[in-house]
Design a protein around this motif. Structure first.
Motif, PDB file in Angstrom:
ATOM      1  N   UNK A  88       0.829  -1.200   0.000  1.00 25.93           N
ATOM      2  CA  UNK A  88       0.000   0.000   0.000  1.00 25.93           C
ATOM      3  C   UNK A  88       0.865   1.252   0.000  1.00 25.93           C
ATOM      4  N   UNK A  89       0.574   2.165  -0.922  1.00 22.37           N
ATOM      5  CA  UNK A  89       1.323   3.421  -1.000  1.00 22.37           C
ATOM      6  C   UNK A  89       0.743   4.480  -0.075  1.00 22.37           C
ATOM      7  N   UNK A  90      -0.563   4.426   0.176  1.00 22.95           N
ATOM      8  CA  UNK A  90      -1.194   5.342   1.123  1.00 22.95           C
ATOM      9  C   UNK A  90      -2.344   4.629   1.813  1.00 22.95           C
ATOM     10  N   UNK A  91      -2.334   4.642   3.136  1.00 24.23           N
ATOM     11  CA  UNK A  91      -3.418   4.102   3.952  1.00 24.23           C
ATOM     12  C   UNK A  91      -4.169   5.280   4.558  1.00 24.23           C
ATOM     13  N   UNK A 147       2.974   5.466   3.196  1.00 22.38           N
ATOM     14  CA  UNK A 147       2.433   6.749   3.638  1.00 22.38           C
ATOM     15  C   UNK A 147       1.124   6.485   4.374  1.00 22.38           C
ATOM     16  N   UNK A 148       0.837   7.324   5.359  1.00 23.71           N
ATOM     17  CA  UNK A 148      -0.348   7.125   6.190  1.00 23.71           C
ATOM     18  C   UNK A 148      -1.054   8.457   6.394  1.00 23.71           C
ATOM     19  N   UNK A 191     -15.074   9.030  -0.682  1.00 21.96           N
ATOM     20  CA  UNK A 191     -14.897  10.159  -1.594  1.00 21.96           C
ATOM     21  C   UNK A 191     -13.501  10.759  -1.482  1.00 21.96           C
ATOM     22  N   UNK A 192     -13.008  10.933  -0.251  1.00 25.06           N
ATOM     23  CA  UNK A 192     -11.686  11.510  -0.053  1.00 25.06           C
ATOM     24  C   UNK A 192     -10.596  10.619  -0.633  1.00 25.06           C
ATOM     25  N   UNK A 193     -10.628   9.337  -0.321  1.00 18.18           N
ATOM     26  CA  UNK A 193      -9.571   8.433  -0.786  1.00 18.18           C
ATOM     27  C   UNK A 193      -9.564   8.298  -2.309  1.00 18.18           C
ATOM     28  N   UNK A 194     -10.733   8.309  -2.928  1.00 26.08           N
ATOM     29  CA  UNK A 194     -10.768   8.220  -4.391  1.00 26.08           C
ATOM     30  C   UNK A 194     -10.335   9.537  -5.027  1.00 26.08           C
ATOM     31  N   UNK A 195     -10.596  10.658  -4.366  1.00 25.02           N
ATOM     32  CA  UNK A 195     -10.107  11.949  -4.870  1.00 25.02           C
ATOM     33  C   UNK A 195      -8.585  11.999  -4.804  1.00 25.02           C
TER      34      UNK A 195
END
Length: 270
Positions: A131-134, A169-170, A217-221
């Motif tokens: 995972x690059x961002x959690x 990244x987190x 919505x935030x994670x897909x943005x």
């Protein structure tokens, strides 16, 4: 146009899950595709039932997309069982998309559980290393780290535990705290004291009941921003501004927590 894939659950009321991801992708300038992991009968007030898609069908959906279309980024949402998590992880290792944003969906806005109790361990073992961002919210970060988060300083303690699991990244989202919404992005770089370098993003808290699907919505943005070439810090900053405005311009749908307005840039709230 860049192309992004969401692997997540379906929300028949249209506010969260795959439906929110596709709207968010479109609003942020990328072509959206989907792999459905679970069919959730839910609305703005409650989750009625959860029907998980058979694992082999999930794998076939992933194959169908990757064998034909170049994927510029993947967003992961609801992965409700350990078996599904493992299958998705194997496929992502096989196809090696440019980056993966994982939103560890565990509980719906209504408070209903959306995953089995044994999924956290499998997430840590199979998905976190790729995972690059959690992007967990506070309750999810607590469940993953085992640390109770009562104030901003607790973010750092929980973040160290989670980052040490191999996440690159987190982003711990502060929407469940009081006052302004402070999200903190932790990167894999460390300072001279061995602490993960972080960036804080403060946003005004919008007094609105319409928060259904905000995490999706935030994670897909963020995924769309990264696919379009933004660096991680800029992607998070732009996506946070987007979700704040989407909540600010929301409109009532249903009797509970309504959805955000994904297309506020294109039309006013009604």
């Amino acid at each position: 146009m860049k192309k992004c894939l969401s692997i997540a659950g379906s929300d028949c009321s249209g506010g969260a899950g795959i439906q929110a991801d596709l709207k968010s992708f479109s609003a942020n300038g990328v072509f959206g595709m989907s792999v459905i992991t679970s069919v959730v009968a839910e609305n703005t007030s409650r989750v009625i039932s959860v029907f998980n898609v058979p694992t082999d069908e999930i794998e076939k959906q992933i194959d169908a997309v990757f064998e034909d279309i170049e994927v510029d980024g993947v967003k992961l949402g609801m992965l409700p069982t350990a078996e599904i998590i493992s299958a998705v992880a194997d496929k992502l290792r096989e196809y090696k998309p440019p980056f993966i944003v994982c939103d560890p969906v565990m509980v719906a806005t209504s408070g209903d559980a959306l995953s089995d109790g044994d999924t956290v361990g499998v997430l840590k073992e199979r998905l976190f290393p790729i995972t690059d961002l959690l992007t967990p919210n506070i309750p999810e970060a607590e469940a993953i780290s085992g640390i109770k988060i009562n104030r901003t300083t607790d973010f750092d303690k929980a973040a160290k535990v989670i980052m040490d699991m191999g996440v690159k990244n987190l982003l711990i989202k502060g929407g469940h705290s009081s006052g302004d919404c402070i999200d903190i992005l932790y990167t894999s770089e460390k300072d001279n004291d061995g602490n993960y370098i972080s960036y804080s993003f403060s946003g005004r808290r919008v007094d609105s009941p319409n928060t259904h699907g905000t995490g999706c919505t935030l994670s897909s943005a963020i995924t769309a921003e990264l696919a379009n070439g933004a660096d991680m810090k800029t992607a998070v900053e732009n996506a946070k501004q987007y979700i704040t405005c989407a909540i600010e311009n929301s409109f009532m749908v249903g009797k509970g927590h309504g959805p955000v307005n994904h297309f506020y840039k294109f039309y006013n709230s009604l």
